[in-house]
Design an enzyme around this catalytic site. Sequence first.
Site, mmCIF file in Angstrom:
data_model
loop_
_atom_site.group_PDB
_atom_site.id
_atom_site.type_symbol
_atom_site.label_atom_id
_atom_site.label_comp_id
_atom_site.label_asym_id
_atom_site.label_seq_id
_atom_site.Cartn_x
_atom_site.Cartn_y
_atom_site.Cartn_z
ATOM 1 C CE1 TYR A 34 -20.789 30.109 -37.010
ATOM 2 C CE2 TYR A 34 -21.098 28.200 -38.432
ATOM 3 C CZ TYR A 34 -21.348 29.528 -38.135
ATOM 4 O OH TYR A 34 -22.156 30.262 -38.962
ATOM 5 C CD GLU A 47 -21.701 32.719 -44.004
ATOM 6 O OE1 GLU A 47 -21.291 32.190 -45.063
ATOM 7 O OE2 GLU A 47 -22.047 32.039 -43.018
ATOM 8 C CD1 TRP A 55 -18.221 27.798 -41.148
ATOM 9 C CD2 TRP A 55 -17.995 29.733 -42.221
ATOM 10 N NE1 TRP A 55 -18.684 28.798 -40.318
ATOM 11 C CE2 TRP A 55 -18.551 29.997 -40.958
ATOM 12 C CE3 TRP A 55 -17.748 30.816 -43.081
ATOM 13 C CZ2 TRP A 55 -18.876 31.291 -40.528
ATOM 14 C CZ3 TRP A 55 -18.077 32.096 -42.650
ATOM 15 C CH2 TRP A 55 -18.624 32.315 -41.383
#
Length: 191
Positions: free
Chosen positions: A19, A41, A49
Amino acid sequence: MSQESGCSWAQSDPIMMTYHDQEWGVPSHDDTYLFEMLNLEGAQAGLSWITILKKREGYRKAFRHFDIDQCAALSDAELDEILSTGEIIRNRLKVKAVRSNAISVQKIQEDFGSFSNYMWQFTDFKPIINHWTSVTQMPAQDALSEKISKDLKKRGFKFVGPVIIYSYLQAIGMIDDHVITCPSHTENKRP
């Protein structure tokens, strides 16, 4: 490519490294991607995350690959089905936020031509390039994320507080917060 001399937060997991290396901080003007990242988000609120990244394909499947018009048209029954069967974080408010955020994006697209035009106007259509030497220098929020958060809330968006929006701006490349030693920092990628 591993970021051994770069951003330490990304080195804990191969998914995080991928990522970081391929997406984080890369400027995007694609409305579907901007919409996807806004919702991911928001889904992260209170979580890590990596948890969201591991469920990303589940989110894409549940929310029609974040097609804005399809998400705006989701019925209550379809949202309930996603809540009960989707490979996502099963939080009713976060799931319903995808639909309301899609409706808000549609209105922005009518008013600004695209969601990208709306978002990028806040930085005069140029990324903000920071020069941190350590991830500990990065703020959790700033005046820009507060301004955008306030405007998004006024337009009906959910899960768009200033901390979430700061992370979002990093994710979509409006803010380059790669540390200066990271090969992915904008100034290290220039020819």
